[in-house]
Motif scaffolding. Structure first.
Motif, mmCIF file in Angstrom:
data_model
loop_
_atom_site.group_PDB
_atom_site.id
_atom_site.type_symbol
_atom_site.label_atom_id
_atom_site.label_comp_id
_atom_site.label_asym_id
_atom_site.label_seq_id
_atom_site.Cartn_x
_atom_site.Cartn_y
_atom_site.Cartn_z
ATOM 1 N N TYR A 97 20.318 39.113 30.542
ATOM 2 C CA TYR A 97 19.156 39.144 31.445
ATOM 3 C C TYR A 97 19.167 37.921 32.351
ATOM 4 N N TYR A 98 18.451 38.052 33.453
ATOM 5 C CA TYR A 98 18.449 36.988 34.468
ATOM 6 C C TYR A 98 17.032 36.449 34.658
ATOM 7 N N ALA A 99 16.972 35.199 35.099
ATOM 8 C CA ALA A 99 15.649 34.645 35.433
ATOM 9 C C ALA A 99 15.744 33.858 36.723
ATOM 10 N N LEU A 100 14.728 34.017 37.538
ATOM 11 C CA LEU A 100 14.580 33.214 38.749
ATOM 12 C C LEU A 100 13.229 32.530 38.618
ATOM 13 N N HIS A 101 13.216 31.214 38.780
ATOM 14 C CA HIS A 101 11.955 30.478 38.610
ATOM 15 C C HIS A 101 11.643 29.687 39.874
ATOM 16 N N LEU A 102 10.527 30.032 40.502
ATOM 17 C CA LEU A 102 10.069 29.242 41.644
ATOM 18 C C LEU A 102 9.003 28.287 41.119
ATOM 19 N N GLY A 103 9.355 27.007 41.035
ATOM 20 C CA GLY A 103 8.405 26.010 40.519
ATOM 21 C C GLY A 103 7.718 25.303 41.668
ATOM 22 N N GLY A 104 7.309 24.053 41.424
ATOM 23 C CA GLY A 104 6.640 23.306 42.490
ATOM 24 C C GLY A 104 7.622 22.492 43.311
ATOM 25 N N THR A 105 8.692 22.003 42.657
ATOM 26 C CA THR A 105 9.669 21.143 43.329
ATOM 27 C C THR A 105 11.060 21.761 43.296
ATOM 28 N N TYR A 106 11.365 22.487 42.215
ATOM 29 C CA TYR A 106 12.701 23.067 42.054
ATOM 30 C C TYR A 106 12.625 24.583 41.934
ATOM 31 N N PHE A 107 13.751 25.230 42.234
ATOM 32 C CA PHE A 107 13.869 26.614 41.785
ATOM 33 C C PHE A 107 15.110 26.696 40.897
ATOM 34 N N ARG A 108 15.060 27.580 39.926
ATOM 35 C CA ARG A 108 16.154 27.693 38.968
ATOM 36 C C ARG A 108 16.578 29.146 38.863
ATOM 37 N N ILE A 109 17.874 29.302 38.615
ATOM 38 C CA ILE A 109 18.382 30.643 38.327
ATOM 39 C C ILE A 109 19.244 30.500 37.074
ATOM 40 N N LEU A 110 19.142 31.437 36.182
ATOM 41 C CA LEU A 110 20.019 31.396 35.016
ATOM 42 C C LEU A 110 20.191 32.788 34.429
ATOM 43 N N ARG A 111 21.132 32.852 33.494
ATOM 44 C CA ARG A 111 21.393 34.124 32.811
ATOM 45 C C ARG A 111 21.367 33.836 31.318
ATOM 46 N N VAL A 112 20.778 34.738 30.551
ATOM 47 C CA VAL A 112 20.853 34.543 29.102
ATOM 48 C C VAL A 112 21.559 35.738 28.479
#
Ligand code: BGC
Length: 498
Positions: A97-112
């Motif tokens: 599965y994949y995740a995209l995270h839009l935070g306040g300062t960073y954005f992250r993408i990852l796969r688990v």
């Protein structure tokens, strides 16, 4: 001695006396200025004071506001938002599965990748990038195209390895802003926080915006869940330890969520879930109480912010603002005296003193406080004597101590609401045995402020024990969840599939 020599000697004495007088006057003046700076510090300390009695009042106010926010829509400054998450990942999930995270300062993408047992959690290719600042006040199309483009690049790097059967990729979207959900995978933006200002996005469905952008790029990805970052952290916490019922984020912004019984969510009567509970996103950044110790610096910061009269608690405890409170105190000190030398125009720029710099100054353990000197120099304030550097460290300490202690009061407020603070809480319909038996309670915590600023963490931990008492706090475990917001939301997608 001749007359001339006597005259010279007399003149020399007069000159020496007047030099001495000037020096004395200067010393008196500089002492007076130093006193006025010390006065500012004293005033700050008094204004930020958080004795345990006051913290307990904040705890009570938090619990009361939680009740009010659950009772009716708009009943409190705490929105207490439904998330439609009623089952948390158990550890038996399988797949990629994949995740995209839009935070306040960073954005992250990852796969688990999950192998069906807790120990088979493989987090792959975590990418973390600063959010380009122009995106924060662009348009929804620009923002979502950028996110879709970043996902495309991430997937291109995979080659065929992770998706060799050509199945659609399931994506979790962790969106760290307040959303009114209509299901676990849809919801509209209520308002922006943390300096974002794309007004046409308010009221739009966030998951749909991302899905449309992904489709436009021809990406075979499905936005399966839309979650707040706190909910992601709770999911990872629960996956590892089912006693996790609360999650808190201390990053650029701050917020908390927790597992609530559906019958306590009075504003949504008739809400049925298979588990009988639902994760509630409190949006505690907007919490307010007259018991919060507010200074003139907080009032000015709020008035000059892009969201004044909003997010009052967040502005006292989160990473976006702590640096600016410290900066405002230093500016005031430099206006009232010349201890910082000629006043630096750089320092008068809002948000130029970021909280990571505050943490670096606060935790500077060099004997001469060289790190403090270096940071101040970068801000245009050079040649600062050691005693002034010590003063700056003290300002950082006062502001961060207040933040850590208020954060602890916030957590204790949630524990009180759910009857885990040892007092039985302000419960509705909870059984006696439930009230009396203190259960082990895990609080998952995430966010850069908590992870990287050890003094903040220490003040928070210390205050939590002070509020709860030694005995009850033995049952309360605070666990750091690195990247929990992103990893946890991917786990949530997995739990929906299994
Ligand atoms: C947002 C929350 C978020 C928190 C932490 C706040 O500004 O309103 O939704 O959870 O920041 O990222």
């Amino acid at each position: 001695m001749g007359k001339v020599a006597v005259a010279f000697a007399a003149a020399a004495v007069v000159a020496a006396c007047s030099v001495a007088a000037v020096m004395v006057r200067r010393r008196v003046k500089s002492r007076r200025k130093w006193r006025s700076v010390v006065e500012i510090l004293k005033e700050l300390e008094e204004g930020c004071d958080t004795p345990v009695g006051r913290l307990r009042q904040v705890v009570d106010a938090m619990a009361v506001e939680m009740h009010a926010g659950l009772a009716s829509e708009g009943g409190s400054k705490l929105k207490m938002l439904l998330t439609f998450v009623h089952e948390l990942p158990k550890g038996t999930e399988k797949g990629t599965y994949y995740a995209l995270h839009l935070g306040g300062t960073y954005f992250r993408i990852l796969r688990v990748h999950l192998g069906g047992e807790r120990s088979y959690l493989d987090v792959q290719d975590v990418e973390r990038h600063p959010i380009p600042s122009h995106l924060m006040n662009s348009t929804s199309e620009v923002l979502f195209n950028f996110l879709a483009f970043s996902l495309e690049k991430f997937i291109e790097k995979e080659g065929n390895g992770s998706n060799s059967q050509g199945v659609k990729r399931e994506l979790a979207f962790t969106f760290s802003f307040p959303v009114k959900h209509s299901s676990i995978s849809s919801g509209v933006l209520i308002k922006w926080t943390k300096g974002f200002e794309i007004s046409e996005m308010v009221g739009k469905d966030i998951a749909e915006c991302l899905q449309v952008a992904l489709n436009r790029r021809g990406l075979d990805m499905h936005v399966a869940v839309l979650v707040n970052d706190t909910v992601g952290a709770l999911s990872l916490g629960y996956y590892h330890d089912p006693d996790t019922v609360v999650a808190v984020v201390f990053g650029t912004g701050s917020n908390a969520c927790y597992l609530e019984r559906t019958d306590a969510i009075i504003k949504s009567q008739g809400l049925l879930t298979t588990s009988g509970s639902m994760v509630v996103n409190m949006e505690w950044g907007n919490f307010w109480s007259s018991h919060l110790p507010r200074t003139s610096y907080d009032i000015d910061l709020d008035a000059e912010s892009s969201n004044s009269n909003d997010m009052g608690f967040e502005k006292m405890i989160s990473g976006m603002y702590l640096g600016d409170i410290v900066r405002r105190v230093i500016v005031r000190m430099s206006q009232e005296s010349d201890i910082f030398g000629p006043s630096s125009s750089l320092l008068s720029e809002p948000y130029v003193l970021r909280t990571n710099l505050v943490s670096a100054m606060h935790e500077d353990d060099t004997p001469e406080l060289q790190e403090v000197a270096r940071i101040l120099k970068d801000l245009g304030v050079s040649e600062v004597p050691l005693k002034v550097r010590k003063l700056v460290v003290k300002v950082c300490d006062v502001v961060t101590r207040r933040a850590g202690r208020l954060a602890a009061a916030g957590i204790a407020g949630i524990l009180k609401k759910i009857g885990r603070d040892g007092s039985g809480g302000i419960t509705s319909g909870r059984s006696r045995s439930e009230i009396q038996m203190q259960k082990r309670t895990v609080v998952a915590v995430e966010g850069g402020l908590y992870m990287n600023y050890s003094m903040f963490r220490e003040y928070m931990d210390e205050a939590l024990v002070e509020i709860l008492g030694e005995e009850v706090s033995q049952y309360v475990v605070v666990k750091a969840m690195e990247d929990g917001s992103s990893i946890g939301s991917a786990l949530l997608v997995a739990s929906l599939q299994s």
